[in-house]
Design a protein around this motif. Structure first.
Motif, mmCIF file in Angstrom:
data_model
loop_
_atom_site.group_PDB
_atom_site.id
_atom_site.type_symbol
_atom_site.label_atom_id
_atom_site.label_comp_id
_atom_site.label_asym_id
_atom_site.label_seq_id
_atom_site.Cartn_x
_atom_site.Cartn_y
_atom_site.Cartn_z
ATOM 1 N N LEU A 32 0.945 -1.140 0.094
ATOM 2 C CA LEU A 32 0.139 -0.142 -0.020
ATOM 3 C C LEU A 32 0.801 1.290 -0.259
ATOM 4 N N ALA A 33 1.916 1.224 0.913
ATOM 5 C CA ALA A 33 2.850 2.312 0.909
ATOM 6 C C ALA A 33 3.636 2.705 -0.281
ATOM 7 N N ASN A 34 3.748 1.598 -1.046
ATOM 8 C CA ASN A 34 4.634 1.670 -2.178
ATOM 9 C C ASN A 34 3.878 2.671 -3.336
ATOM 10 N N THR A 35 2.518 2.630 -3.182
ATOM 11 C CA THR A 35 1.620 3.304 -4.184
ATOM 12 C C THR A 35 1.746 4.687 -4.066
ATOM 13 N N CYS A 36 2.093 5.092 -2.766
ATOM 14 C CA CYS A 36 2.020 6.556 -2.371
ATOM 15 C C CYS A 36 3.360 7.199 -2.753
ATOM 16 N N ALA A 37 4.257 6.241 -3.128
ATOM 17 C CA ALA A 37 5.792 6.824 -3.384
ATOM 18 C C ALA A 37 5.916 7.952 -4.313
ATOM 19 N N GLY A 38 5.165 7.683 -5.456
ATOM 20 C CA GLY A 38 5.140 8.334 -6.773
ATOM 21 C C GLY A 38 5.149 9.829 -6.464
ATOM 22 N N CYS A 39 3.962 10.167 -5.628
ATOM 23 C CA CYS A 39 3.952 11.495 -5.065
ATOM 24 C C CYS A 39 4.626 11.937 -3.833
ATOM 25 N N HIS A 40 4.492 11.086 -2.813
ATOM 26 C CA HIS A 40 5.050 11.472 -1.522
ATOM 27 C C HIS A 40 6.515 11.055 -1.358
ATOM 28 N N GLY A 41 7.268 10.411 -2.352
ATOM 29 C CA GLY A 41 8.586 10.109 -2.236
ATOM 30 C C GLY A 41 8.731 8.531 -1.659
ATOM 31 N N THR A 42 9.988 7.894 -1.681
ATOM 32 C CA THR A 42 9.840 6.503 -1.376
ATOM 33 C C THR A 42 9.768 6.645 0.151
ATOM 34 N N ASP A 43 9.228 5.514 0.718
ATOM 35 C CA ASP A 43 8.905 5.730 2.305
ATOM 36 C C ASP A 43 8.384 6.939 2.988
ATOM 37 N N GLY A 44 8.044 7.541 1.959
ATOM 38 C CA GLY A 44 7.064 8.955 2.584
ATOM 39 C C GLY A 44 7.914 10.068 2.815
ATOM 40 N N SER A 45 9.322 10.082 2.434
ATOM 41 C CA SER A 45 10.180 11.206 2.621
ATOM 42 C C SER A 45 10.351 12.046 0.991
ATOM 43 N N SER A 46 9.421 13.121 0.826
ATOM 44 C CA SER A 46 9.292 13.673 -0.188
ATOM 45 C C SER A 46 10.518 14.547 -0.822
ATOM 46 N N ASN A 47 10.642 14.651 -2.031
ATOM 47 C CA ASN A 47 11.552 15.487 -2.724
ATOM 48 C C ASN A 47 11.101 16.949 -3.120
ATOM 49 N N GLY A 48 9.901 17.053 -2.684
ATOM 50 C CA GLY A 48 9.324 18.447 -2.909
ATOM 51 C C GLY A 48 8.966 18.908 -4.283
ATOM 52 N N PRO A 49 8.570 20.213 -4.396
ATOM 53 C CA PRO A 49 8.612 21.517 -3.333
ATOM 54 C C PRO A 49 7.268 21.475 -2.916
ATOM 55 N N ALA A 50 6.150 20.688 -3.199
ATOM 56 C CA ALA A 50 4.865 20.877 -2.580
ATOM 57 C C ALA A 50 4.383 19.633 -1.780
ATOM 58 N N THR A 51 4.717 18.548 -2.310
ATOM 59 C CA THR A 51 3.960 17.367 -1.645
ATOM 60 C C THR A 51 4.603 16.964 -0.341
ATOM 61 N N PRO A 52 3.759 16.908 0.553
ATOM 62 C CA PRO A 52 4.418 16.835 1.885
ATOM 63 C C PRO A 52 4.804 15.493 2.285
ATOM 64 N N SER A 53 6.108 15.434 3.032
ATOM 65 C CA SER A 53 6.597 14.172 3.656
ATOM 66 C C SER A 53 5.578 13.522 4.664
ATOM 67 N N LEU A 54 5.630 12.239 4.565
ATOM 68 C CA LEU A 54 4.620 11.365 5.440
ATOM 69 C C LEU A 54 5.303 10.798 6.615
ATOM 70 N N ALA A 55 6.653 10.397 6.454
ATOM 71 C CA ALA A 55 7.502 9.806 7.086
ATOM 72 C C ALA A 55 7.356 10.281 8.641
#
Lengths: 198, 433
Positions: A32-55
């Protein structure tokens, strides 16, 4: 000691994701978490500039946010209300658990050092009580602010202030007081402070 | 992550994965391979699969066979055409995958012997595999447009539907074009890579022309009568490019009204439609598509020209231990998009790792999100969540959909910002770093 504790957590996470993987017929937290990575970054650490990190997010904060996105006339968003409707409560709980155990990796952001310095002082006075450890903590379901993407923080504050997103009572009081005491520039200083955190 | 580098982090988590999957005995035999996966194609599907196999189990040997040193993403390449970003900003290498232990073979895969479990290459090697993942993208049905072929596309009339030199060529042609010129874009029939792409391209080119060559226009000669995000594009074109008026910068001719093109004459810059001929100053033909070449030579396609797969694992229903992901696979209801390829690759990577350990595959869950930029500050999107009904992938009812038609300019601006964030995140997720 700090590193060892982290290592231990990492080992546990790694082990858990695979033991979950071997249980067929269940979608896993990892999948499930893998499907979020496209926008929120791998394991939820975003590369920005707008999508928030979830980690590192608090489990309840994540669940509440997703429930709010799913609700009719729920949280104001671009695509998250469309995405959140695709998941059951059980799936959301799995994702919440997964992201809460990831380490928030802070990336470089452009910030104004002068504003960031002012913001640090304002944070300690107005925000630290709930957003502990300079905004790094997710204790008591606080959103992690330190290192969060500044564009996202701008959107969020804009939505809070304009009634597009429900603002917690205590926070509303503090933000009003902050702006009354220090003027509209104060929020900008705070955002620069959070953006400056490594 | 003080004190722990990203690479160590992956090795540590991966190490833990190996412990719980194989038991402690195997971890002591450090370096013992858990099998060899050969991936054909280093695009979004192939690179993501490699990275996620290594994340799940570093003991699996992974080789990517890819002829090019770098990959240029198709997504955001329309911004290179309009001059909003550089070609280098969509260029990605394989060094981060290599530092995870993925082996990159600079060669071109020519065939797969599914019996012997070997991939043959142009450089005359035979590479043995335990599992093979095929992610070759699309190939073109050149025969559908008379006078058009790979040579014409490379030299004069680019398709620019695989990003790289042709993207740059199309950009240069636009820059060299006189004002009051006509740019022809001919989108293909369904199904094809990136369904909203041709219309985003028309928007991006119109944006460039509006600010640099305002007497010029874009003429879309479409094989179809409808397209992805139709209402949102029409609305955006009316708002920004006077669509539907005498001053419109964009004209769209639908298939049943003469949009279908049958030929092209590169010498006279003429496109031959089913009803009339059109002269263009810059011409961009996006031909009809089919699975990548290797899928045909390896016998992985059915009579549709695409590769049927078990949608739980993406294993070919034709050849055992060969998996097909990305544009070449029949992953419907997922569209042929970069996000789909990335999502499919993760499902496939988990299934391949499970299979190498003799475990059953998990239940797939997938997402697709496609952003399009009508202007640099007007973004629109379509999104969908998918799950598995026991036999095939299905859309999760009630999820997904389009940007609402009544979303405010401020929200559209946010969507544009999220589109660029998506680009940053999906490319890091795919190529590492």
């Amino acid at each position: 000691m700090k590193v060892n504790k982290k290592l231990l957590t990492l080992l546990i996470i790694g082990g858990m994701s695979v033991s979950a993987n071997s249980m067929a017929e269940t979608t896993t937290a990892q999948a499930l978490a893998n499907t979020c990575a496209g926008c929120h970054g791998t394991d939820g650490s975003s590369n920005g500039p707008a999508t928030p990190s979830l980690a590192g997010i608090s489990v309840d904060y994540f669940k509440d946010a997703m429930a709010d996105y799913k609700a009719k006339d729920g949280r104001y968003s671009t695509i998250m209300s469309r995405i959140a409707k695709g998941y059951s409560e059980e799936e959301i709980a799995l994702m919440a658990d997964y992201f809460s155990k990831q380490t928030f990796v802070r990336k470089e952001q452009q910030f104004d050092p002068k504003l960031a310095k002012q913001g640090g002082k304002l944070h300690r006075k107005y925000c630290e009580k709930c957003h502990e450890d300079g905004g790094r903590s997710s204790e008591d379901d606080a959103g992690i602010l330190a290192g969060q993407w500044m564009d996202y923080l701008h959107y969020t504050m804009d939505d809070f202030k304009n009634g597009r997103r429900d603002i917690p009572k205590k926070m509303k009081k503090k933000v009003s007081k902050l702006e009354k005491d220090k003027g509209p520039e104060a929020l900008e200083a705070l955002i620069n402070y959070y953006g400056s955190q490594k | 992550m003080s004190g722990i580098s990203r690479r160590h982090f992956i090795q540590i988590t991966g190490g833990a994965a190996a412990v719980s999957t194989l038991g402690f005995s195997n971890i002591l035999l450090a370096g013992k391979s858990a099998g060899h996966v050969v991936i054909i194609g280093g695009g979004i599907g192939g690179a993501t699969a490699a990275r996620y196999i290594k994340r799940a189990d570093p003991a699996v040997d992974v080789t990517i066979i890819e002829p090019n040193a770098n990959y240029y993403t198709c997504f955001m390449s329309n911004e290179v055409i309009s001059g909003e970003r550089s070609i280098d900003s969509i260029k990605f290498g394989y060094q981060n995958l290599e530092s995870m232990g993925v082996k990159i073979v600079r060669d071109y895969a020519t065939n797969i012997d599914a019996g012997k479990k070997q991939v043959a290459t142009k450089g005359n090697s035979n590479i043995a595999y335990d599992r093979c993942i095929v992610s070759p993208g699309v190939d073109f049905k050149w025969e559908m447009i008379e006078g058009y072929d790979a040579k014409v596309a490379a030299e004069k009339i680019p398709h620019a539907w695989k990003a790289g030199p042709q993207t740059v060529m199309l950009r240069k042609q636009l820059e060299a074009m006189k004002d009051d010129g006509t740019v022809i874009i001919a989108p293909p029939p369904n199904p094809f890579r990136c369904p909203p792409g041709p219309y985003e391209r028309a928007s991006q080119i119109a944006w460039y022309l509006k600010h640099n060559k305002p007497k010029s226009k874009v003429l879309i000669l479409d094989a179809k009568d409808k397209f992805s995000k139709f209402g949102l594009f029409m609305q955006g074109w009316k708002k920004h490019y006077d669509y539907g008026t005498d001053n419109s910068m964009i004209e769209w001719v639908k298939g049943t009204e003469g949009g279908i093109i049958e030929g092209v004459n590169p010498a006279t810059n003429t496109v031959i439609g089913s009803v009339s001929e059109y002269k263009g100053d810059v011409i961009n033909i996006i031909p009809a598509q089919k699975a990548g070449k290797i899928a045909f030579t390896a016998g992985l396609v059915n009579d549709t020209g695409w590769c049927p797969v078990d949608q739980k694992t993406f294993e070919s229903t034709i050849h055992k231990d060969v998996y097909v992901i990305g544009d070449s696979s029949v992953a419907s209801p997922l569209p042929k998009s970069g996000y789909s390829a990335n999502s499919e690759a993760k499902v496939c990577a988990a299934a391949v790792v499970a299979s190498l350990h003799g475990k059953p595959a998990g239940i797939p869950t997938l997402v697709n999100t496609c952003y399009s930029l009508i202007t640099p500050e007007d973004g629109i999107s379509v999104a969908m969540v998918y799950n598995f009904d026991g036999k095939k992938i299905q859309k999760v009812k009630g999820s997904g959909g389009l940007t609402p038609m009544d979303s405010s300019p401020a929200m559209r601006k946010r969507e544009a910002n999220y589109a660029h964030s998506w680009f940053n995140n999906i490319t890091h997720d795919t190529f590492g770093g």
